[in-house]
Design a protein around this motif. Structure first.
Motif, short mmCIF file in Angstrom:
data_model
loop_
_atom_site.label_atom_id
_atom_site.label_comp_id
_atom_site.label_asym_id
_atom_site.label_seq_id
_atom_site.Cartn_x
_atom_site.Cartn_y
_atom_site.Cartn_z
N LEU A 92 0.67 -1.16 -0.04
CA LEU A 92 0.01 -0.17 -0.08
C LEU A 92 0.91 1.26 0.24
CD1 LEU A 92 -2.37 -1.98 0.40
CD2 LEU A 92 -3.43 0.04 1.54
N LEU A 93 1.92 1.56 0.88
CA LEU A 93 2.77 2.42 0.93
C LEU A 93 3.54 2.70 -0.63
CD1 LEU A 93 4.37 2.29 4.38
CD2 LEU A 93 2.53 3.64 3.62
N SER A 94 3.71 1.76 -1.07
CA SER A 94 4.46 1.74 -2.61
C SER A 94 3.34 2.27 -3.70
CB SER A 94 4.81 0.55 -3.09
OG SER A 94 5.72 -0.19 -2.23
N ALA A 95 2.28 1.91 -3.24
CA ALA A 95 1.22 2.42 -4.25
C ALA A 95 0.90 4.14 -4.06
CB ALA A 95 -0.31 1.49 -4.12
N ALA A 96 0.82 4.46 -2.62
CA ALA A 96 0.68 5.58 -2.31
C ALA A 96 2.02 6.65 -3.08
CB ALA A 96 0.50 6.11 -0.97
N LEU A 97 3.08 6.27 -2.77
CA LEU A 97 4.27 6.95 -3.17
C LEU A 97 4.37 7.01 -4.48
CD1 LEU A 97 6.60 5.90 -0.34
CD2 LEU A 97 5.56 8.11 -0.70
N ARG A 98 4.02 5.71 -5.38
CA ARG A 98 4.02 5.85 -6.87
C ARG A 98 3.15 6.70 -7.48
NH1 ARG A 98 3.83 0.72 -11.19
NH2 ARG A 98 4.43 2.09 -12.68
N PHE A 99 1.82 6.42 -6.97
CA PHE A 99 0.73 7.33 -7.82
C PHE A 99 0.49 8.57 -7.14
CE2 PHE A 99 -0.03 2.61 -8.69
CZ PHE A 99 0.27 2.52 -10.12
N LYS A 100 1.09 8.72 -6.02
CA LYS A 100 0.73 10.09 -5.23
C LYS A 100 -0.49 10.33 -5.08
CE LYS A 100 5.03 10.91 -5.84
NZ LYS A 100 6.01 10.91 -4.88
N ARG A 101 -1.33 9.36 -4.69
CA ARG A 101 -2.95 9.27 -4.28
C ARG A 101 -2.97 8.72 -3.01
NH1 ARG A 101 -5.09 8.99 -10.47
NH2 ARG A 101 -5.77 11.35 -10.48
N PRO A 102 -4.43 8.65 -2.37
CA PRO A 102 -4.52 7.97 -1.01
C PRO A 102 -4.77 6.62 -1.20
CG PRO A 102 -6.27 9.44 -2.06
CD PRO A 102 -5.19 9.40 -2.95
N ILE A 103 -4.41 6.03 0.06
CA ILE A 103 -4.65 4.73 0.36
C ILE A 103 -5.41 4.30 1.47
CG2 ILE A 103 -2.60 3.90 -1.05
CD1 ILE A 103 -1.09 3.58 1.86
N TYR A 104 -5.92 3.29 1.78
CA TYR A 104 -6.87 2.84 2.77
C TYR A 104 -6.49 1.63 3.77
CZ TYR A 104 -11.10 1.63 5.50
OH TYR A 104 -12.23 1.50 6.45
N ILE A 105 -6.23 1.76 4.81
CA ILE A 105 -5.85 0.60 5.63
C ILE A 105 -6.71 0.32 6.81
CG2 ILE A 105 -3.96 -0.51 7.02
CD1 ILE A 105 -1.89 1.11 5.67
N GLU A 106 -7.27 -0.66 6.85
CA GLU A 106 -8.41 -1.12 7.86
C GLU A 106 -7.82 -1.98 8.86
OE1 GLU A 106 -12.73 -1.15 6.65
OE2 GLU A 106 -12.62 -2.90 7.91
N LEU A 107 -7.94 -1.58 10.16
CA LEU A 107 -7.20 -2.09 11.37
C LEU A 107 -8.54 -2.58 12.26
CD1 LEU A 107 -4.29 -2.85 12.08
CD2 LEU A 107 -4.42 -0.84 13.31
N PRO A 108 -8.71 -4.09 12.35
CA PRO A 108 -9.77 -4.43 13.27
C PRO A 108 -9.22 -4.40 14.45
CG PRO A 108 -9.69 -6.07 11.19
CD PRO A 108 -8.39 -5.02 11.23
N ARG A 109 -10.11 -4.02 15.53
CA ARG A 109 -9.71 -3.70 16.89
C ARG A 109 -8.89 -4.74 17.38
NH1 ARG A 109 -11.50 -3.95 21.63
NH2 ARG A 109 -13.07 -5.40 20.86
N ASP A 110 -9.28 -6.19 17.28
CA ASP A 110 -8.64 -7.13 18.02
C ASP A 110 -7.32 -7.59 17.27
OD1 ASP A 110 -9.80 -8.20 15.54
OD2 ASP A 110 -11.14 -9.66 16.84
N VAL A 111 -6.83 -6.90 16.43
CA VAL A 111 -5.37 -7.31 15.77
C VAL A 111 -4.40 -6.15 16.11
CG1 VAL A 111 -6.43 -8.82 13.96
CG2 VAL A 111 -5.85 -6.25 13.50
N VAL A 112 -4.91 -5.12 16.98
CA VAL A 112 -3.77 -4.16 17.00
C VAL A 112 -2.52 -4.47 17.71
CG1 VAL A 112 -3.51 -1.98 18.42
CG2 VAL A 112 -5.58 -2.23 17.19
#
Lengths: 507, 507, 507, 507
Positions: A92-112
């Motif tokens: 995901l970070l690569s995609a953000a830096l390559r395309f200069k556009r937003p990315i979305y990461i969802e983090l379920p509460r029980d995997v923090v």
């Protein structure tokens, strides 16, 4: 988003549901105008999702939120598996830096607090997949070089991708080596110092600066460098660009006249142009011309150093506001112009070396500037933000100035208060364009900080700006009362052109 | 959305892109909590979409916006074809009215003045497809009747669907005929007058009112009538509901104990129950009991008619605020409680006949109450809104009070000002929970209308409420300064239960 | 697929593209009629897919094939990651076994020899997620028991799920304990021995056996046990089933009259019924009745033991074929009836204990029987297949008999040769129904094995069957020449009912 | 499909479910190899779909079938609305004709006799949306012309799109005007008469004809005209094509060296090239060279007119079969080569003016040739089909010869009978490659028509061909017994290259 534009990457952390869905519009703007923002959203625990179908904040299904963000990000993931989490985050970070556009990461509460398992199979190397095809790169470079060298009056239009891909130094090198003049677009304004001797102005078709238009449209070789060609940057399609004379360089593709090259990275191509054998121009011969870059830069220098004549007690006007601001701009200031006349008139501000100009010039979402000033100053504390914002836009987000107080920031906010959605009014009249009046100068009393100035005359404006510049503890807000019929020449041109287009297309 | 809850249908018109994506969260709430809202969005003209790929406001593709709304509406359409437009509009309105959820209609700019072609093939008859299977209806009615008649202490939990499907009169008829006591949920609060002699309180498991909990959980026949069973309405899953004793009636299905009936319309079923041969209860015999409905109603009547003792100069507390408000509520008032302690403590307010209580009790989106009060009073001008809102929620949307001025509305806004996101703080402490202070009582000076009151003591609160009730020209705002540790007993119980659940599920 | 029906799981390995897309129809049938088949397809290597966009066999995109199989399987995967492969394989096998439907596994060429990594996180336990809700199970069992006990003439219709979920022993136990009579459907024919004293016949509405219809439709408690209610099993919707008297038990749900239970596993429910307190019936009192199970079974026993009178030189008829076959069926035979009159007339064959009857009675795909006989005998070599197939169906797949030779199998194939697509002809006449004639008895000469018989008269048929039964080395094929107007009474009833339905629905 | 290749459009009508899913593989081939086939499928009536969820033939949902066809067609529709039916039919036919790929039309049973309503808003004009951008067309034409004129030895590779888009005459005009030599691919074989003086052979990298390879790979300007570059046409990627010297023209795009033109219709571009100022070559000077087009054509002429020497009693070989067939080919014959050695060796057959060669050279689905011969002769009854097919492929579909009898068609079928899947065997040995033997020459006895020949020696082959050519009443089939190790040189080269590629990529 503005933090991201300045720093190269920004992060926002949000609550599931009610938090996430409040940043949809901002994420959409980051997508549309290319800002790499990492959105990290919490979510109910994976096990809770199975057991309890009706948790508060949930809209429809547990993946509804992700499906929405899928539409406005270049990549998204739910970190549900510790075996793949490291790989997913890198992807995901690569995609953000390559395309200069937003990315979305969802983090379920029980995997923090879960540990990541497995090896990092793909360490983050964002350049990895971007290498250009060397043969295509070579062919395109030769072709572009030949075309430029064969031209009499080539010109560069430098766009927002020059900024997003951090190519500003390379652009300067290219200009210095070749002495080719350069224009910017309203979306890329300040991508180069507007006092640079080869800068010719903001090109925006019939809507923009007339001398820049003449220079660009009479060129026999137009080098469009990282500029989106939208209705706004093309001045409501009044721009006369001849594809037969154009080299179009963008992150998506490189085009020469009517053909295209794939698999060429914009950075590689710019580097290649800098190293290519492009002839150095001698602009001195044409310096007598009224529209030579030197002449144009000298005109801007004159404007930037001229304090407009102030008449005591005379009602303030849009024109005066911008002329006076032009004379005050310093190297450490960053201008944030909200959508509306603030933006259109703002195009005529002259950005010095190192100054910045940020605006929502493509997505045109009202209420951009005040929050943007906070992000910008947090990203670079040496900058002093100058916010120019209409009253309509200010009513949407202006109370965020309390956040400025919280973090000891000191933007100067100029509210262009005419009591109306002016841009809308010019297209379709009606009482829905009227704004409920507010006493913007009294906001400091409500939020417990900053200084407010009520400005009705030219001298009051001068005094307020002067005091604001000296007051560095907190924000200053200038409530500039304007006549409802007052507007900048730029807006005048724009709305006429919009109206013309709408009438045409309706017939 | 709140207009829609009161009137049965609401409409919002928005600009493409920047307008539409700002109402995503609100539309999501309307979806989650079942409010029928018609969203009409403009869009670029169909021909422009073909010719000009880069129009301002566009995010990604021209259908990106529709794809997003698809996730949070029950039906959506783009009105692109005059031959099918009439049919499409009918189809969408039917869906909104049937499912009580939002719909999305996109209107390209160049079809606005196009005439609709073709015959109206399916005139709008929203009841058309909802007829119940008569055999299933009959069987379910007989079974429910037998089960209720066999029970010693049946009780009804009336939920928000009673309100959404306009079944309040039928509920009253059912209660009057059968004399079965009735509870409400926090999401359906005020679905019935809380002074009705058979009303026993808000049921919310261990988090809600204890006597209501005892009554409900000791019942041998629980009739859940149109109530969503979410984590919040179930008191963070502390509710002890025995499915073996339950008749569950909702728009989706009718369940009796462990089995279900499909194809029964909730309205038909309630009508059938009213007409069914359900025995009339005699509650008089149990009136000696401390928890009989009569006793409970008498307790509420006593509370509602008792003005709490006011100590001059004594610091105001949450408890005092709600006790005093309880003594002031009149028949023409509607209470709008925002998420947070305003909602949880608000559950103990006693709603008179004809009063209303609206809250985001399921979706729990902060900043609901002030805008809701505007929608509510516009929908029914005979109502006087009483807004109860925390300072955190108020900072998000409170400036909409300028819209109240614009339309001559006069809500009374009680800001519970403790300087902190209290609900969050109780779960996870940290400086991010602190709020930047504001002088809420000075807001009238900024927006040019209304009256502000700074309240620090009990007597100041009494005076401010008294003045606000008499001042009917515009809104009043009470900035009620609370101790940061002060909270309602309801919130105390809730956060303890949330914490307990979180710890369990993490292990 | 037929192997899977007999063994509980089948596997097919196919080439990417040209192989995979040839088994679409068969996979669809396995889906529709519930047969758990594992489809393993090769695929180009993952790296080749990246480098070489145009590999032969590829249709559109590399995932086109998977997208197609997604439509006709309950689960699918591409084994691309050794870290998740073990988990994926388990997940898919569980799905196949649980839902009794096909799954799709794609294996890129370059991962064939890769070792699986990581721990087996979820060892295969296909029962894991199927536990019934014990309260729902108990309530449903009590309710069903009460309803059955209250009835005077309950009857069971045992369907194909009894076979698929291996519940045949439990069905027998239930019948033995309760003495409730049992019918089958055309799709489940032979789920119980048709000589069982409580078996009453194939129920198929007005299209099936009249006495079975009378018995079922006059029952006051119909226990439908694992039977799909399709147009064919319902005799083109001529079946008169009163939902008020019905207990419907299937893998998807349990219904009693008009209500339903979720979360009850069909196996648990049958087990519970066997253990429940269902009263034992005494059918002796009604044994005088002409339609008592005993009477019906005695009638079938008589038919099964009666050799029809053979007239030398008399033209053979459909009626004679089936009467004679009825007298020849032995315990070790499995009957495979293809779609068409073979199936409809085949319904009247009397299946002995341990015999089997397999047909495409729902999906009705022509050409089923010959390949099915190969799968069936490979799955259980103690069986002798008797294939009954029309000439139309045989032309589609009959040459697969060469596979029978390859594996030393010895089916007896009776081709009902009337030169026409008879079922179609009865609905819509036209020359497109005519078949190109073939000399089926000469096929052994082409494929180098087996024996062929040309049958035109009754005595020739007796002789041919007799020789075929004695010839166990390879297949036998009987080319039975029938008059084009000849047909079974069952087909006559069916086509009349189809025609009736079509005319109705067209008006 | 083959009918469609000859006539420009083909139609297949199929039953819902069992019919439709049997043509999936063929439709996929039509998609992959670009044949415009209209698939019309029946479906249950719209009202029946609502009322009766379980109709026979249904797989999963009623739209499952359409979802499958969506994957392998360029457009699909369900004709459910008489108001839009006319428009939909036009839309689909346009797509088929424009993209030369299959489309899918589903016709519910109850709309068959419904009248179409509304005006025909878009009369069928398949050229409408295909106009090229004139500026791009002009630029590309000039660039291509310059590049060709600057080259010393340009060569054309004419591909299958020349045939699909009916550009064969234009190709001839281009060659005649410019005298540029031309090659074909194995998929486009016979796109031009192979006795044309400028034809140089089939180019297929190291796998194809060596002299053609030398000619093509030593060219300094390669004009690839409508040829798919797949692994097969590129000789398992042994082709050495230098993009720097290539003009690539296809329906999707036009490329010159490393850049591309969009929005140019392939037809417009070929027309423009014909009219362009391309210099006429004089090939006479190089005619002395051993690999000049004239020399190559003379070699082919010699081959085509040489009858190989026949040794009485000598075992027949693949080499002899093709040499002898080469000497027999006449202008009215069409060759249909199935996948396998039939195709690879068939590449060396010399196609006369007007002859045709059809094969599944890209999709490579076994069993193509016999059914294709029926479609081809029905499409053009003046053609006499010569089918060359391996025994493995023949076993899949060869019995379709009974359809040939039905329609009085007379293909000559040469079965290359070696008892093995030879191509597979060369890649991976194993008993699964063995074929069950059949007596192909006896098939006429089974299907009641045609003549069969058992061929083991060269003289038997000569006689059989001679008799087959004279026997015009029905088909002839030659069962040509080959040694299992015998194979064509072309297949030898191919399998070696496949094996090489597989070993490399596995490492």
């Amino acid at each position: 988003m503005h933090y991201a534009r300045i720093r190269g990457l920004g992060v926002v952390c949000i609550t599931y549901g009610v938090g996430a869905l409040k940043v949809i519009n901002t994420t959409a703007q980051a997508y549309a105008e290319k800002s790499p923002v990492v959105i990290i959203s919490g979510a109910p625990g994976l096990k809770e999702q199975l057991r309890n179908p009706l948790l508060h904040h949930k809209v429809r299904d547990f993946d509804t939120q992700k499906k929405i963000f899928d539409q406005i990000t270049v990549a998204s993931t739910i970190l549900s598996d510790p075996q793949t989490a490291a790989f997913e985050i890198d992807r995901l970070l690569s995609a953000a830096l390559r395309f200069k556009r937003p990315i979305y990461i969802e983090l379920p509460r029980d995997v923090v607090s879960t540990s990541i398992m497995g090896h990092y199979r793909h360490p983050l190397d964002i350049r990895e997949s971007e290498h250009s095809d060397p043969d295509a790169l070579k062919e395109a470079t030769v072709e572009a070089t030949d075309m430029i060298n064969a031209a009499k009056r080539p010109v560069i239009i430098a766009g927002e991708e020059v900024h997003r891909f951090e190519l500003q130094d390379k652009l300067l090198a290219l200009i210095d080596r070749t002495q080719i003049p350069v224009a910017a677009t309203i979306l890329s304004k300040s991508v180069i110092s507007e006092l640079h001797p080869l800068f010719i102005g903001i090109y925006e078709g019939a809507v923009g600066q007339e001398k820049a238009r003449q220079y660009v449209e009479s060129s026999d070789c137009l080098i469009i460098l990282g500029a989106s060609l939208s209705d706004i940057t093309l001045g409501m399609f009044t721009a006369q660009i001849d594809q037969k004379k154009t080299i179009y360089i963008s992150a998506e593709k490189i085009s020469v006249r009517y053909h295209h090259y794939d698999n060429i990275d914009i950075r590689d191509f710019i580097h290649a142009l800098v190293d290519a054998n492009i002839a150095r121009r001698d602009n001195s011969t044409s310096s007598s011309s009224s529209s030579s870059p030197t002449t144009l830069t000298n005109e801007r220098l004159a404007i930037a150093s001229t304090v407009p004549r102030c008449t005591h007690g005379k009602n303030i006007s849009v024109k005066y506001v911008f002329e006076y601001l032009n004379s005050c701009l310093t190297d450490d200031m960053i201008v944030l112009a909200d959508a509306g006349d603030a933006l259109f008139a703002g195009a005529d501000l002259i950005m010095h070396r190192k100054t910045k100009f940020l605006s929502p010039a493509y997505y045109a979402s009202l209420g951009f500037a005040v929050p943007a000033s906070i992000g910008a100053q947090l990203a670079d504390q040496t900058l002093r933000p100058l916010v120019i914002v209409g009253d309509g836009a200010f009513q949407m987000t202006g109370m965020e100035l309390s956040t400025a107080i919280r973090y000891d920031l000191n933007p100067i906010v100029v509210v262009l208060n005419n009591g109306i959605y002016l841009t809308e009014q010019l297209m379709l009249e009606g009482p829905f364009n009227n704004l409920q009046p507010r006493q913007y100068a009294k906001i400091p009393q409500v939020i417990g900080g900053g200084r407010g100035f009520l400005v009705e005359t030219e001298d009051q404006f001068n005094n307020a700006i002067s005091e604001a510049l000296n007051f560095r503890n907190a924000f200053s807000i200038l409530d500039v009362h304007l006549n409802q019929n007052d507007r900048s020449p730029a807006l005048d041109r724009l709305t006429k052109n919009i109206a013309k287009r709408f009438h045409h297309s309706s017939n």
